[in-house]
Design a protein around this motif. Structure first.
Motif, PDB file in Angstrom:
ATOM      1  N   PRO A 156      13.931   6.366 -12.421  1.00 49.34           N
ATOM      2  CA  PRO A 156      14.574   5.903 -13.156  1.00 49.34           C
ATOM      3  C   PRO A 156      13.953   4.815 -13.039  1.00 49.34           C
ATOM      4  O   PRO A 156      13.774   3.491 -13.356  1.00 49.34           O
ATOM      5  CB  PRO A 156      15.794   5.338 -13.291  1.00 49.34           C
ATOM      6  N   SER A 157      13.263   4.056 -11.250  1.00 48.84           N
ATOM      7  CA  SER A 157      12.730   3.314 -10.919  1.00 48.84           C
ATOM      8  C   SER A 157      11.781   3.003 -11.831  1.00 48.84           C
ATOM      9  O   SER A 157      10.985   1.783 -11.925  1.00 48.84           O
ATOM     10  CB  SER A 157      11.919   3.460  -9.705  1.00 48.84           C
ATOM     11  N   ALA A 158      10.945   3.669 -12.688  1.00 49.91           N
ATOM     12  CA  ALA A 158      10.017   3.698 -13.659  1.00 49.91           C
ATOM     13  C   ALA A 158      10.709   2.429 -14.588  1.00 49.91           C
ATOM     14  O   ALA A 158       9.230   2.152 -14.767  1.00 49.91           O
ATOM     15  CB  ALA A 158       8.734   5.050 -14.409  1.00 49.91           C
ATOM     16  N   ILE A 159      11.658   2.171 -14.448  1.00 52.45           N
ATOM     17  CA  ILE A 159      11.636   1.482 -16.184  1.00 52.45           C
ATOM     18  C   ILE A 159      12.807   0.951 -15.731  1.00 52.45           C
ATOM     19  O   ILE A 159      13.253   0.428 -15.862  1.00 52.45           O
ATOM     20  CB  ILE A 159      12.452   2.743 -16.786  1.00 52.45           C
ATOM     21  N   ALA A 167       0.464  -1.027  -0.020  1.00 49.88           N
ATOM     22  CA  ALA A 167       0.195   0.010  -0.367  1.00 49.88           C
ATOM     23  C   ALA A 167       1.514   0.986   0.501  1.00 49.88           C
ATOM     24  O   ALA A 167       2.115   1.262   0.712  1.00 49.88           O
ATOM     25  CB  ALA A 167      -1.037   0.290   1.259  1.00 49.88           C
ATOM     26  N   PHE A 168       0.313   2.033  -0.799  1.00 47.50           N
ATOM     27  CA  PHE A 168       1.276   3.492  -1.065  1.00 47.50           C
ATOM     28  C   PHE A 168       0.221   4.328  -0.628  1.00 47.50           C
ATOM     29  O   PHE A 168      -0.572   4.528  -0.251  1.00 47.50           O
ATOM     30  CB  PHE A 168       1.621   3.737  -2.522  1.00 47.50           C
ATOM     31  N   ILE A 169       1.065   5.311   0.380  1.00 43.32           N
ATOM     32  CA  ILE A 169      -0.446   6.082   0.820  1.00 43.32           C
ATOM     33  C   ILE A 169       0.904   7.672   0.244  1.00 43.32           C
ATOM     34  O   ILE A 169       1.824   7.968   0.538  1.00 43.32           O
ATOM     35  CB  ILE A 169       0.779   6.442   2.190  1.00 43.32           C
ATOM     36  N   GLY A 170       0.414   8.454  -1.202  1.00 42.30           N
ATOM     37  CA  GLY A 170      -0.008   9.308  -2.009  1.00 42.30           C
ATOM     38  C   GLY A 170       0.757   8.727  -3.071  1.00 42.30           C
ATOM     39  O   GLY A 170       1.398   7.398  -3.432  1.00 42.30           O
ATOM     40  N   GLY A 171       0.502   9.455  -4.071  1.00 46.98           N
ATOM     41  CA  GLY A 171       0.187   8.455  -5.819  1.00 46.98           C
ATOM     42  C   GLY A 171       0.776   9.545  -6.551  1.00 46.98           C
ATOM     43  O   GLY A 171       0.531  10.143  -7.774  1.00 46.98           O
ATOM     44  N   GLY A 172       1.599  10.591  -5.805  1.00 44.79           N
ATOM     45  CA  GLY A 172       2.452  11.240  -7.053  1.00 44.79           C
ATOM     46  C   GLY A 172       3.472  10.940  -7.978  1.00 44.79           C
ATOM     47  O   GLY A 172       3.753   9.501  -8.480  1.00 44.79           O
ATOM     48  N   ASN A 173       4.296  11.868  -8.722  1.00 45.09           N
ATOM     49  CA  ASN A 173       5.336  11.130  -9.139  1.00 45.09           C
ATOM     50  C   ASN A 173       5.976  10.039  -8.459  1.00 45.09           C
ATOM     51  O   ASN A 173       6.333   9.211  -9.777  1.00 45.09           O
ATOM     52  CB  ASN A 173       6.269  12.276  -9.683  1.00 45.09           C
ATOM     53  N   MET A 174       6.522   9.843  -7.425  1.00 46.56           N
ATOM     54  CA  MET A 174       7.553   9.537  -6.963  1.00 46.56           C
ATOM     55  C   MET A 174       6.752   7.650  -6.972  1.00 46.56           C
ATOM     56  O   MET A 174       7.019   6.535  -7.030  1.00 46.56           O
ATOM     57  CB  MET A 174       8.709   9.618  -6.042  1.00 46.56           C
ATOM     58  N   ALA A 175       5.707   7.930  -6.215  1.00 44.80           N
ATOM     59  CA  ALA A 175       4.927   6.866  -5.926  1.00 44.80           C
ATOM     60  C   ALA A 175       4.800   5.282  -7.438  1.00 44.80           C
ATOM     61  O   ALA A 175       4.814   4.815  -7.995  1.00 44.80           O
ATOM     62  CB  ALA A 175       3.323   6.991  -5.470  1.00 44.80           C
ATOM     63  N   SER A 211      -3.490  -6.188  -6.346  1.00 43.95           N
ATOM     64  CA  SER A 211      -2.127  -5.814  -4.817  1.00 43.95           C
ATOM     65  C   SER A 211      -0.715  -4.693  -4.535  1.00 43.95           C
ATOM     66  O   SER A 211      -0.786  -5.232  -3.818  1.00 43.95           O
ATOM     67  CB  SER A 211      -0.987  -7.072  -5.476  1.00 43.95           C
ATOM     68  N   ILE A 212      -1.649  -4.449  -5.552  1.00 39.92           N
ATOM     69  CA  ILE A 212      -1.574  -2.389  -5.517  1.00 39.92           C
ATOM     70  C   ILE A 212      -2.183  -1.793  -4.775  1.00 39.92           C
ATOM     71  O   ILE A 212      -3.281  -1.668  -5.373  1.00 39.92           O
ATOM     72  CB  ILE A 212      -0.128  -1.924  -6.738  1.00 39.92           C
ATOM     73  N   LEU A 213      -2.338  -0.933  -3.745  1.00 37.37           N
ATOM     74  CA  LEU A 213      -3.578   0.382  -2.786  1.00 37.37           C
ATOM     75  C   LEU A 213      -2.699   1.470  -2.835  1.00 37.37           C
ATOM     76  O   LEU A 213      -1.631   1.680  -2.978  1.00 37.37           O
ATOM     77  CB  LEU A 213      -3.628  -0.207  -1.994  1.00 37.37           C
ATOM     78  N   ILE A 270       5.906   2.243  -9.201  1.00 41.40           N
ATOM     79  CA  ILE A 270       4.664   1.511  -8.932  1.00 41.40           C
ATOM     80  C   ILE A 270       4.985   0.504 -10.431  1.00 41.40           C
ATOM     81  O   ILE A 270       4.861  -0.732 -10.928  1.00 41.40           O
ATOM     82  CB  ILE A 270       3.239   2.187  -8.855  1.00 41.40           C
ATOM     83  N   ALA A 271       5.159   1.664 -11.148  1.00 40.60           N
ATOM     84  CA  ALA A 271       5.431   1.235 -12.867  1.00 40.60           C
ATOM     85  C   ALA A 271       6.351   0.491 -12.975  1.00 40.60           C
ATOM     86  O   ALA A 271       6.392  -0.342 -13.723  1.00 40.60           O
ATOM     87  CB  ALA A 271       5.950   2.890 -13.592  1.00 40.60           C
ATOM     88  N   GLY A 272       7.876   0.163 -12.076  1.00 39.14           N
ATOM     89  CA  GLY A 272       8.679  -0.583 -12.135  1.00 39.14           C
ATOM     90  C   GLY A 272       7.739  -2.077 -11.908  1.00 39.14           C
ATOM     91  O   GLY A 272       9.168  -3.015 -11.747  1.00 39.14           O
ATOM     92  N   LEU A 273       7.028  -1.174 -10.517  1.00 35.73           N
ATOM     93  CA  LEU A 273       6.102  -3.638  -9.651  1.00 35.73           C
ATOM     94  C   LEU A 273       5.790  -4.099 -10.653  1.00 35.73           C
ATOM     95  O   LEU A 273       6.293  -5.027 -11.076  1.00 35.73           O
ATOM     96  CB  LEU A 273       5.744  -2.645  -8.555  1.00 35.73           C
ATOM     97  N   ILE A 274       5.488  -3.123 -11.539  1.00 30.91           N
ATOM     98  CA  ILE A 274       4.014  -3.893 -12.714  1.00 30.91           C
ATOM     99  C   ILE A 274       4.853  -4.564 -13.880  1.00 30.91           C
ATOM    100  O   ILE A 274       4.964  -4.770 -14.382  1.00 30.91           O
ATOM    101  CB  ILE A 274       3.414  -2.891 -12.689  1.00 30.91           C
ATOM    102  N   GLN A 275       6.157  -3.410 -14.622  1.00 22.73           N
ATOM    103  CA  GLN A 275       7.046  -3.695 -15.011  1.00 22.73           C
ATOM    104  C   GLN A 275       7.867  -5.529 -14.828  1.00 22.73           C
ATOM    105  O   GLN A 275       7.877  -6.334 -15.125  1.00 22.73           O
ATOM    106  CB  GLN A 275       8.437  -2.652 -16.223  1.00 22.73           C
TER     107      GLN A 275
END
Ligand SMILES: NC(=O)C1=CN([C@@H]2O[C@H](COP(=O)(O)OP(=O)(O)OC[C@H]3O[C@@H](n4cnc5c(N)ncnc54)[C@H](OP(=O)(O)O)[C@@H]3O)[C@@H](O)[C@H]2O)C=CC1
Ligand SMILES: O=C(O)[C@@H]1CCC=N1
Length: 283
Positions: A136-139, A17-25, A41-43, A29-34
């Motif tokens: 770059p966690s996003a990729i 679970a994330f609290i805050g859904g901005g740039n870094m979250a 399983s992500i809230l 999340i993009a990195g985890l899904i990738q």
């Protein structure tokens, strides 16, 4: 702890679970899904309806407006709000965590916010890990600096590491003071590289290259240089010398950088970032 994030042993079904859904979250999340994490399983708990809709559209994850939902959903909570919002968030979730403190692991990515501050605000919760990821966690190419105090359980360290190695590499520091240098070196640094690339692209256009050609020449050269720096057995000064022919073109550019005191400028910039991280830790 490895450059190959395919080696992360994160269970793709594990609720996070994330609290805050901005740039870094979003980047994490993009990195985890990738990496193959189950989107359901992500809230993310975040106040604005627009952000929540955007998150659902982009990632097909679960969202909620109430931060307390995060505690019910997952045993691993990632605090991804701005440092000044941390006290309010802790106030909201502390009473719920307090009902089952041994079950919850809190990972904070808020720049500068210290372990002890978080622990105090979460009713003396011991299971807290401080992490400083980057965009770059996003990729899947992030770098996350991590700190766990001496009393931390190995299973919490392993869990936090497996989340962050799913989106890149990790560096653990033993002394929390070093986290401000991690902010300056990794958390903030993608912006320095973007700034440098912007300046190069602008100069190339001013010298007459069309924008598309300038952009391609700059980005491909940067990618080549970084890939070489990672793969080569030579150190950075040696690689630089391999490009710099005596009395050639590169030498003139390097001299111009040295006249502009590039080393001092970079050191000052990184000092300013680290200093700001320390200021945030006081607030
Ligand atoms: N950006 C980066 O490259 C990095 C950032 N960090 C750290 O990550 C944290 C977040 O930064 P960043 O993602 O850039 O910031 P953003 O401003 O992009 O995101 C902050 C998010 O927090 C949400 N928020 C605000 N108030 C609350 C609240 N009371 N409860 C729950 N959520 C709330 C906002 O909600 P909404 O959108 O719904 O209005 C927004 O989605 C910071 O602490 C920063 O230091 C760390 C490493 C790198
Ligand atoms: O600029 C900031 O404060 C955050 C922390 C590191 C990167 N972005």
């Amino acid at each position: 702890m490895t450059m190959d994030n395919l080696h992360s042993n994160l269970d793709p079904q594990m609720p996070i679970a994330f609290i805050g859904g901005g740039n870094m979250a979003k980047a994490i999340i993009a990195g985890l899904i990738q990496h193959g994490h189950n989107s359901k399983s992500i809230l993310v708990c975040t106040p604005s309806q627009a952000t929540r809709s955007n998150l659902v559209e982009q990632f097909d994850i679960r969202v909620h407006q109430d931060n307390s939902a995060a505690v019910g959903f997952a045993d691993v909570l990632l605090l991804a709000v701005k440092p000044f919002v941390i006290p309010q968030v802790c106030e909201e979730i502390a009473p719920i965590i307090a009902t089952r403190p041994n079950k919850k692991l809190v990972i904070s990515i808020a720049a500068g916010v210290k372990h002890q501050t978080l622990s105090k605000k979460l009713d003396n919760l011991q299971r807290i890990i401080c992490a400083m990821p980057n965009l770059p966690s996003a990729i899947g190419k992030g770098l996350t600096g991590m700190y766990a105090p001496a009393h931390s359980q190995q299973q919490d360290i392993d869990m936090a590491d497996s989340i962050m190695t799913a989106i890149g590499d990790t560096v653990w520091v033993k002394d929390e003071q070093q986290m401000s240098t991690i902010v300056a070196t990794a958390g903030s640094s993608p912006a320095y590289f973007f700034l440098f690339l912007e300046a190069m692209e602008k100069a190339a256009i001013e010298q007459g290259l069309p924008k598309q050609a300038a952009n391609k020449a700059v980005l491909q050269s940067a990618m080549g240089a970084i890939s070489m720096a990672i793969d080569s057995q030579h150190d950075l000064p040696t690689l630089r010398r391999h490009v710099t022919s005596p009395k050639g073109t590169t030498e003139q550019a390097i001299l111009a950088f040295q006249h502009g005191e590039l080393d001092e400028l970079v050191a000052n910039a990184m000092h300013s970032a680290a200093k700001r991280a320390k200021e945030l830790s006081l607030g």
